[in-house]
Design a protein around this motif. Structure first.
Motif, short mmCIF file in Angstrom:
data_model
loop_
_atom_site.label_atom_id
_atom_site.label_comp_id
_atom_site.label_asym_id
_atom_site.label_seq_id
_atom_site.Cartn_x
_atom_site.Cartn_y
_atom_site.Cartn_z
N ALA A 7 0.39 -0.89 0.14
CA ALA A 7 -0.36 -0.01 0.58
C ALA A 7 0.27 1.64 -0.20
CB ALA A 7 -0.78 -0.15 1.43
N ASP A 8 2.02 1.19 1.10
CA ASP A 8 3.07 2.34 0.71
C ASP A 8 3.78 2.26 -0.54
OD1 ASP A 8 2.49 2.83 3.82
OD2 ASP A 8 4.42 0.80 3.77
N VAL A 9 4.17 1.63 -1.02
CA VAL A 9 4.23 1.49 -2.82
C VAL A 9 3.16 2.37 -3.61
CG1 VAL A 9 5.71 0.53 -4.32
CG2 VAL A 9 6.46 -0.06 -1.83
N GLU A 10 2.28 1.76 -2.90
CA GLU A 10 1.09 2.50 -4.44
C GLU A 10 0.97 3.54 -3.71
OE1 GLU A 10 -2.03 -0.40 -3.68
OE2 GLU A 10 -1.43 -2.26 -4.95
N HIS A 11 0.79 3.93 -2.86
CA HIS A 11 0.53 4.99 -2.99
C HIS A 11 2.03 6.09 -3.32
CE1 HIS A 11 -0.22 9.04 -0.21
NE2 HIS A 11 0.25 9.01 0.19
N LEU A 12 3.02 6.32 -3.24
CA LEU A 12 4.04 6.53 -3.98
C LEU A 12 4.40 6.96 -5.32
CD1 LEU A 12 6.81 5.80 -0.78
CD2 LEU A 12 6.08 7.98 -1.54
N ALA A 13 3.92 5.26 -5.70
CA ALA A 13 3.49 5.35 -7.37
C ALA A 13 2.91 6.47 -7.41
CB ALA A 13 3.24 3.79 -7.81
N SER A 14 1.43 6.38 -6.74
CA SER A 14 0.77 7.38 -7.39
C SER A 14 0.97 8.44 -7.34
CB SER A 14 -0.81 7.20 -6.40
OG SER A 14 -0.72 7.29 -5.33
N LEU A 15 1.59 8.99 -6.01
CA LEU A 15 2.10 10.48 -6.02
C LEU A 15 3.16 10.45 -7.11
CD1 LEU A 15 3.10 10.72 -1.98
CD2 LEU A 15 0.73 11.86 -3.46
N ALA A 16 3.58 10.18 -7.35
CA ALA A 16 4.96 9.85 -8.13
C ALA A 16 4.28 9.80 -9.81
CB ALA A 16 5.98 9.02 -8.29
N ARG A 17 2.96 9.99 -9.83
CA ARG A 17 2.35 9.24 -11.09
C ARG A 17 3.43 8.07 -12.09
NH1 ARG A 17 1.48 14.61 -10.41
NH2 ARG A 17 -0.93 15.64 -9.93
N ILE A 18 3.17 6.66 -11.26
CA ILE A 18 3.71 6.26 -11.57
C ILE A 18 3.40 4.68 -12.31
CG2 ILE A 18 5.93 4.47 -11.88
CD1 ILE A 18 7.47 5.78 -9.97
N ASP A 19 2.85 4.99 -12.87
CA ASP A 19 2.18 3.44 -13.36
C ASP A 19 2.85 2.33 -12.82
OD1 ASP A 19 -0.56 4.16 -13.96
OD2 ASP A 19 0.19 4.50 -15.63
N LEU A 20 2.40 1.24 -11.53
CA LEU A 20 2.98 -0.26 -11.91
C LEU A 20 2.08 -1.43 -11.61
CD1 LEU A 20 5.10 0.91 -9.13
CD2 LEU A 20 6.03 0.48 -10.83
N THR A 21 2.48 -3.31 -11.97
CA THR A 21 1.83 -3.40 -12.25
C THR A 21 1.54 -4.20 -11.11
OG1 THR A 21 3.68 -5.03 -12.52
CG2 THR A 21 2.19 -4.04 -14.18
N GLU A 22 0.88 -5.14 -10.66
CA GLU A 22 0.95 -5.77 -9.04
C GLU A 22 1.72 -6.76 -8.80
OE1 GLU A 22 -1.26 -5.68 -6.75
OE2 GLU A 22 -2.89 -4.06 -8.21
N ASP A 23 3.04 -7.10 -9.71
CA ASP A 23 3.73 -8.07 -9.42
C ASP A 23 5.11 -6.72 -9.07
OD1 ASP A 23 3.00 -10.47 -9.91
OD2 ASP A 23 3.46 -10.25 -12.39
N GLU A 24 5.01 -5.91 -9.97
CA GLU A 24 6.23 -4.89 -9.93
C GLU A 24 5.73 -3.70 -8.10
OE1 GLU A 24 6.43 -3.18 -14.35
OE2 GLU A 24 5.04 -2.42 -12.99
N VAL A 25 5.10 -3.97 -7.83
CA VAL A 25 4.16 -3.13 -6.66
C VAL A 25 5.18 -4.53 -5.53
CG1 VAL A 25 2.27 -2.59 -5.14
CG2 VAL A 25 2.53 -1.31 -7.56
N SER A 26 4.89 -5.19 -5.29
CA SER A 26 5.07 -6.33 -4.54
C SER A 26 6.23 -6.34 -4.55
CB SER A 26 4.33 -7.77 -4.82
OG SER A 26 5.14 -8.62 -5.36
N ARG A 27 7.50 -6.80 -5.93
CA ARG A 27 8.68 -6.93 -5.75
C ARG A 27 9.31 -5.37 -5.21
NH1 ARG A 27 10.17 -7.73 -12.29
NH2 ARG A 27 9.69 -5.51 -11.98
N MET A 28 8.68 -4.19 -5.89
CA MET A 28 9.68 -3.69 -4.86
C MET A 28 9.03 -2.95 -3.58
SD MET A 28 10.56 -0.91 -6.18
CE MET A 28 10.00 0.22 -8.06
#
Length: 99
Positions: A7-28
């Protein structure tokens, strides 16, 4: 310090306007938790009498005096130009009409 969650990664990605897949979120998230733990290990051995450094060896920056040198004359600079207009380089326009 709590571990970084997906959830933290998804929040930061949305703030940076970066689209990440679920796999990328979990790996990150996994990678950031690993980095976080490594930082904690460094904090355990860091002591106040050792200043922070970006490199293990002291590397002084070497400067030279800023002294003017020989100036390249306009004709010499334009001599090797593939296309020129008497006193200037001629280049293809790159800006569209909207500029």
């Amino acid at each position: 310090m709590s571990d970084i969650t997906a959830a933290d990664v998804e929040h930061l990605a949305s703030l940076a306007r970066i689209d990440l897949t679920e796999d990328e979120v979990s790996r990150m998230a996994e990678q950031l938790v690993t980095i976080q733990h490594m930082i904690e290990k460094v904090r355990e051995v860091a002591s106040p009498d050792v200043p922070p450094a970006s490199h293990p060896l002291v590397m002084p920056n070497t400067f030279r005096p800023d002294e003017p040198g020989a100036v390249l004359e306009r004709d010499a600079a334009l001599e090797g130009a593939p296309d020129r207009d008497e006193t200037r380089f001629r280049v293809t326009a790159i800006l569209g009409e909207e500029q």
